[in-house]
Structure formats: C-alpha cells, structure tokens
Enzyme design. Structure first.
Site, PDB file in Angstrom:
ATOM      1  N   HIS B  84       9.874  12.874  31.477  1.00  0.00           N
ATOM      2  CA  HIS B  84       9.210  12.338  32.676  1.00  0.00           C
ATOM      3  C   HIS B  84       9.763  10.963  33.005  1.00  0.00           C
ATOM      4  O   HIS B  84      10.472  10.354  32.201  1.00  0.00           O
ATOM      5  CB  HIS B  84       7.687  12.264  32.479  1.00  0.00           C
ATOM      6  CG  HIS B  84       7.234  11.263  31.458  1.00  0.00           C
ATOM      7  ND1 HIS B  84       7.096  11.549  30.110  1.00  0.00           N
ATOM      8  CD2 HIS B  84       6.890   9.952  31.578  1.00  0.00           C
ATOM      9  CE1 HIS B  84       6.677  10.473  29.466  1.00  0.00           C
ATOM     10  NE2 HIS B  84       6.552   9.481  30.323  1.00  0.00           N
ATOM     11  N   GLU B 134       4.901   9.761  36.194  1.00  0.00           N
ATOM     12  CA  GLU B 134       3.749   9.026  35.663  1.00  0.00           C
ATOM     13  C   GLU B 134       3.588   7.729  36.442  1.00  0.00           C
ATOM     14  O   GLU B 134       4.576   7.134  36.885  1.00  0.00           O
ATOM     15  CB  GLU B 134       4.005   8.724  34.176  1.00  0.00           C
ATOM     16  CG  GLU B 134       2.898   7.973  33.470  1.00  0.00           C
ATOM     17  CD  GLU B 134       3.225   7.680  32.004  1.00  0.00           C
ATOM     18  OE1 GLU B 134       4.148   8.333  31.441  1.00  0.00           O
ATOM     19  OE2 GLU B 134       2.580   6.792  31.423  1.00  0.00           O
TER      20      GLU B 134
END
Lengths: 147, 147
Positions: B84, B134
C-alpha cells in the site's frame, strides 16, 4: 547516498482518467507530463511534497503507449497498481555501481534518461524483496552538482 | 488536505532479512519497530527523509504475525512487494469523510491506530485505480493540532 523517496510509479490503463481521480479525490495537480518513447509510456508527475534534501516526492502515473512496453506487459499481468518505487540520490552512477558491487542486479549498464531530464536506473525486483526499485538523480540536482 | 507521502508499505516474509537488505544495500536504518495486533503484523519503519509539511516519509516493512491477517493473505497471493501507499494529513477524520462523500469506499467507519500512535484509515483499492491507499495523521501532528 539515497536521500529521499523521489516517486511512486503507478501503472494505469487510462492516464487522463487516473489524473482526474487524483485531482478530484485528493486535490493533487499535474506538475509535469511527457512521453518517454524509450520506456514506452506516457506519464504525469504529481508533486506531493518537498523533501529535506532539496528535492521533492511525486506520484508518477504511467500509461503504456505501445503493447510491447514493459509497463503494458506488467499491466496485462497485474492490473492497475504500484509498479515501482524510486529513491533520489545526488549521484545515480556512483550509487548504482556500489549497489551492483553488493550483488544486486542493476538493469541498465549505464543510467538512462527519466522524467524531467533525470538520470535513472532500475534494480531487479527479485533482488529487492519483490520491489522494482528505481534510482534517480534529478536534472536540477545534476546541475547543482556541476556548479 | 493530504500534504505528504507518509510511507510506502512493503509486505515481506521475513522482516529481519528485509530490514537487513535495506540496511546493507542502501544504508537505511530502522527508526521504529512495533507489533500491531489488530492488523496482524510486525513492522519496521525506516525514515528516508523529512517533508515540507513538518512530517517525514518512511518505508514501512510488514511481516504478518498470523495466517488470517490481510497481509498474510496478500503475500500468499502476490508474493513480496509494495502492499500500500500512505498520504499524510493533519486531519484524517475530515479527509476520510470528504473522500467518502466523493464515492470512494473508506474501509473503517472510524480511523484506527497505526504506526507510532498515528491515526489511520484505508481506501478501497478498487476505487483507487488498484492502489490500496492509507491516510495517516501522525501522533506528533495530532498533538500539535491540539496544542
């Protein structure tokens, strides 16, 4: 010495749609666009922040412009997502040589031209725990170094 | 507002070996380690540079600590690599709400605790052109804001 996260390279099928997503969702604006014929990509650089080494961190959005480009092949296998990460250095030649001496495969014999006139090389992802890793010396930094 | 690349999250099978790779190859040192029981990961943060918003950019190396963690499942499917990316903001709650209003799926109803006492949430990769994304408000920044 690697002194910053220079960019995150993200492969996409439709550059305009992906640029639009990053603009409307986060407010990130396009800093630079170009076509790199050698890499076979059309790309947009979104500048996210400046960095403590005098450089900056970008998102690099990449759309292939021909089916035999490495990014096109990667997209066909993986779909859209993070394609590579890049660290900035003042001297990509020296760092690439030092890293090669440690047994990591460097993909180019000599660095090539990357975004915005930078000088770049790549490290083999299988030698980097699965991460295709680029080393970048920006054109500005090269100019600074040359005085 | 998202003001920096906070970190790149990299999933690995063996955290100690991966930390050793980043240290010996690039000279990156461990800034912080912790176990996040909720996420089911053991992690090491390597600080790469400071950023113009008063924060910093890190590599976050992640090893699952249980087989039913999302990172363990991701590794079983994809192998090691970039898991991520994370953007830093002074107010993850406000940004997550604004992004949700734009139709992007936010994975947590309320932000949860991330690395180093930060406050985090995730956006669905299928809504982000394949990138698990995120959002992070660091503990220091939260303190500053309350200051």
């Amino acid at each position: 010495m690697l002194t910053r996260i220079d960019h995150i390279g993200i492969a996409c099928f439709d550059l305009d749609a992906t640029v639009d997503f990053y603009r409307t969702t986060y407010g990130f604006e396009v800093f630079h666009t170009e076509v790199n014929e050698e890499q076979g990509v059309r790309e947009a650089m979104l500048k996210i922040n400046e960095t403590s080494d005098g450089g900056a961190s970008y998102l690099q959005l990449l759309q292939p412009v021909r089916e035999d480009s490495t990014v096109a092949k990667w997209l066909a296998k993986n779909g859209e997502g993070v394609h590579h990460i890049a660290f900035g250095t003042a001297d990509v030649d020296a760092d690439a040589a030092a890293i090669r001496d440690k047994g990591v495969r460097v993909l180019y014999d000599q660095p090539r031209t990357g975004s915005m006139g930078s000088r770049i090389t790549f490290l083999h992802p299988k030698d980097c725990h699965g991460v295709l890793t680029e080393l970048v010396t920006s054109a500005e930094r090269r100019h600074d170094d040359q005085g």
